[in-house]
Design a protein around this motif. Structure first.
Motif, short mmCIF file in Angstrom:
data_model
loop_
_atom_site.label_atom_id
_atom_site.label_comp_id
_atom_site.label_asym_id
_atom_site.label_seq_id
_atom_site.Cartn_x
_atom_site.Cartn_y
_atom_site.Cartn_z
N SER A 23 -19.52 -102.14 125.37
CA SER A 23 -20.16 -102.22 124.20
C SER A 23 -21.46 -101.20 124.35
CB SER A 23 -20.75 -103.65 124.30
OG SER A 23 -21.40 -104.10 125.08
N ARG A 24 -22.11 -101.09 125.39
CA ARG A 24 -23.24 -100.33 125.59
C ARG A 24 -22.80 -98.81 125.24
NH1 ARG A 24 -27.50 -102.78 128.41
NH2 ARG A 24 -27.02 -104.74 129.11
N ASN A 25 -22.07 -98.33 125.83
CA ASN A 25 -21.57 -96.86 125.39
C ASN A 25 -21.11 -96.66 123.86
OD1 ASN A 25 -21.63 -96.36 128.19
ND2 ASN A 25 -19.75 -96.70 128.63
N ILE A 26 -20.73 -97.75 123.41
CA ILE A 26 -20.34 -97.52 122.07
C ILE A 26 -21.65 -97.68 121.15
CG2 ILE A 26 -19.32 -98.72 119.90
CD1 ILE A 26 -17.09 -99.90 122.02
N ALA A 27 -22.64 -98.47 121.69
CA ALA A 27 -23.65 -98.53 120.98
C ALA A 27 -24.71 -97.30 121.16
CB ALA A 27 -24.58 -99.67 121.39
N LYS A 28 -24.65 -96.75 122.18
CA LYS A 28 -25.23 -95.60 122.48
C LYS A 28 -24.85 -94.65 121.61
CE LYS A 28 -27.14 -93.01 126.45
NZ LYS A 28 -26.90 -92.74 127.88
N THR A 29 -23.54 -94.28 121.61
CA THR A 29 -22.75 -93.28 120.73
C THR A 29 -23.37 -93.48 119.13
OG1 THR A 29 -20.91 -93.23 122.10
CG2 THR A 29 -20.66 -92.28 119.74
N ILE A 30 -23.42 -94.79 118.63
CA ILE A 30 -23.78 -94.91 117.20
C ILE A 30 -25.15 -94.49 116.90
CG2 ILE A 30 -24.21 -96.85 115.54
CD1 ILE A 30 -21.69 -98.21 116.71
N VAL A 31 -26.09 -94.82 118.04
CA VAL A 31 -27.51 -94.57 117.81
C VAL A 31 -27.79 -93.01 117.88
CG1 VAL A 31 -29.53 -94.92 118.83
CG2 VAL A 31 -28.25 -97.05 118.65
N GLY A 32 -27.09 -92.44 118.91
CA GLY A 32 -27.12 -90.98 118.91
C GLY A 32 -26.86 -90.35 117.59
N LYS A 33 -25.77 -90.51 116.95
CA LYS A 33 -25.23 -90.08 115.88
C LYS A 33 -25.99 -90.33 114.61
CE LYS A 33 -21.44 -87.44 116.37
NZ LYS A 33 -21.53 -86.00 116.24
N ARG A 34 -26.51 -91.67 114.39
CA ARG A 34 -27.17 -92.05 113.24
C ARG A 34 -28.53 -91.30 113.19
NH1 ARG A 34 -28.86 -98.18 114.84
NH2 ARG A 34 -30.79 -97.61 115.87
N GLU A 35 -28.96 -90.74 114.37
CA GLU A 35 -30.21 -89.93 114.12
C GLU A 35 -29.88 -88.66 113.60
OE1 GLU A 35 -31.69 -89.83 118.47
OE2 GLU A 35 -32.17 -91.84 118.33
N GLU A 36 -28.70 -87.95 113.79
CA GLU A 36 -28.22 -86.77 112.99
C GLU A 36 -28.17 -86.94 111.44
OE1 GLU A 36 -24.83 -85.27 114.93
OE2 GLU A 36 -25.74 -85.66 117.06
N GLU A 37 -27.41 -88.26 111.13
CA GLU A 37 -27.13 -88.51 109.85
C GLU A 37 -26.75 -89.76 109.81
OE1 GLU A 37 -23.58 -86.84 107.78
OE2 GLU A 37 -22.59 -86.91 109.53
N LYS A 38 -27.11 -90.49 108.54
CA LYS A 38 -26.88 -91.85 108.28
C LYS A 38 -25.27 -92.05 108.38
CE LYS A 38 -28.81 -95.81 105.59
NZ LYS A 38 -29.53 -96.20 104.36
N ILE A 39 -24.88 -93.25 109.02
CA ILE A 39 -23.34 -93.58 108.82
C ILE A 39 -23.33 -94.54 107.81
CG2 ILE A 39 -21.61 -94.65 110.16
CD1 ILE A 39 -23.38 -93.66 112.75
N GLU A 40 -22.58 -94.31 106.77
CA GLU A 40 -22.42 -94.91 105.34
C GLU A 40 -21.04 -95.43 105.27
OE1 GLU A 40 -24.61 -92.58 102.51
OE2 GLU A 40 -26.00 -94.04 103.09
N THR A 41 -19.98 -94.70 105.65
CA THR A 41 -18.67 -95.30 105.55
C THR A 41 -17.54 -95.61 106.57
OG1 THR A 41 -17.59 -93.17 105.78
CG2 THR A 41 -18.59 -93.63 103.65
N SER A 42 -16.83 -96.42 106.37
CA SER A 42 -15.93 -96.70 107.54
C SER A 42 -15.22 -95.59 108.24
CB SER A 42 -14.90 -98.02 107.23
OG SER A 42 -14.54 -97.76 105.83
N LEU A 43 -14.88 -94.68 107.41
CA LEU A 43 -14.22 -93.41 108.02
C LEU A 43 -15.27 -92.82 108.95
CD1 LEU A 43 -11.46 -92.04 108.21
CD2 LEU A 43 -12.28 -90.58 106.39
N GLN A 44 -16.19 -92.62 108.51
CA GLN A 44 -17.62 -92.01 109.17
C GLN A 44 -17.84 -92.68 110.69
OE1 GLN A 44 -20.70 -91.79 106.45
NE2 GLN A 44 -21.89 -90.45 107.97
N LEU A 45 -17.71 -94.12 110.61
CA LEU A 45 -17.76 -94.78 111.79
C LEU A 45 -17.00 -94.68 112.73
CD1 LEU A 45 -19.56 -96.99 113.24
CD2 LEU A 45 -18.31 -98.85 112.10
#
Length: 299
Positions: free
Chosen positions: A155-177
């Motif tokens: 879970s920590r690695n997954i959360a880190k990946t999400i936070v890193g990517k959302r700094e580049e652009e907002k994650i708004e759709t299921s496919l994006q996620l």
């Protein structure tokens, strides 16, 4: 049944041991499959209340004077039944989880199969959607819900990946996620892991475990002496809570015993755990993880 194919239909309604003139509640009305079966078994003086906070379910309301649909979350069961001057009931049925309709509507964001807005709200009026959780929660908080509600070890690695990517652009759709998390999805386990991630976010959005606890805590005071509780759960987190509450009246710890060794446990289980037959799973794949537990007031 295109809205939702009810799981363990006969078994869960049989579990209520319906009395012709009884008062019953279906707290997860959805497509009305379980409610219709209950009404078939009720006499002219019987009464059935349905609960469903999803506006889409309003389109399935049953035209029957014995039936009332309450468009609210079932965590408020006692409060809204009192509004109808109902303080005791003869049975309550809960078919937990997400309806087929909610999974099949891409724009609701529940499904891992379609691209849709990251929403996942069962109640469209509630403020927090999956989008807020993915884009606004701290890395620590994200890791916590993925671990607790998705039972994901990384879970920590997954959360880190999400936070890193959302700094580049907002994650708004299921496919994006899904694309963001691709490196955490090995081919052999891709579907299972993404389903666990979506489950964790959905549980947080809808406060599903808190809702279930609040609901269960009200049952001992609501049920008549011979009243029945019939609950279908679909994942271990829900099932553990239901099983534990029936066994101990608590969600953690053990009940306190008096000097005679008796504990004040309000419910007792009826029969054994019931699971769908292979035939039902063949017809309705979503039934594969269903578990039915039945309880009554302890005498």
């Amino acid at each position: 049944m295109s809205y939702h194919n009810p799981v363990l239909l006969q078994e869960s309604v049989d579990a209520l041991a319906i009395k012709k003139d009884g008062v019953y509640v279906d707290v997860t009305f959805g497509g009305g499959g379980h409610s219709k079966e209950i009404l078939k078994r009720l006499g002219g003086n019987g009464k059935l209340f349905g609960f469903d906070q999803d506006p889409d379910a309003q389109g399935n309301v049953i035209d029957d004077e014995r039936f009332v649909l309450i468009p609210e979350n079932f965590r408020y069961i006692s409060r809204f039944l009192r509004f109808y001057d109902v303080r005791k009931i003869d049975g309550v049925l809960a078919d937990l989880g997400v309806s087929s309709h909610q999974f099949d509507e891409a724009d609701r964001g529940f499904s891992t199969r379609f691209d849709g807005d990251l929403d996942m709200r069962m109640n469209q009026k509630s403020k927090t959607s999956a989008k807020e959780i993915i884009n606004d929660y701290s890395e620590e908080k994200l890791a916590e819900i993925l671990f607790l509600y998705g039972e994901l070890r990384n879970s920590r690695n997954i959360a880190k990946t999400i936070v890193g990517k959302r700094e580049e652009e907002k994650i708004e759709t299921s496919l994006q996620l899904r694309k963001v998390l691709q490196r955490h999805l090995p081919k052999a386990k891709e579907h299972k892991i993404i389903a666990q991630i979506f489950q964790a976010i959905r549980i947080e959005v809808n406060e599903e475990l808190d809702v279930l606890k609040e609901f269960l805590e009200q049952i001992p005071n609501l049920l008549n002496e011979e009243g029945r509780l019939s609950v279908i759960s679909y994942h271990s987190l829900e099932d553990r809570l239901v099983k534990r509450f029936i066994r101990t009246g608590l969600f953690s710890g053990e009940p306190v015993k008096d000097i005679f060794g008796n504990s004040n446990v309000p419910l007792q289980k009826v029969g054994k755990l019931i699971v769908p037959t292979p035939q039902e799973i063949k017809i309705n794949n979503r039934a594969r993880s269903a578990k039915l537990r039945i309880a009554t007031i302890k005498h």
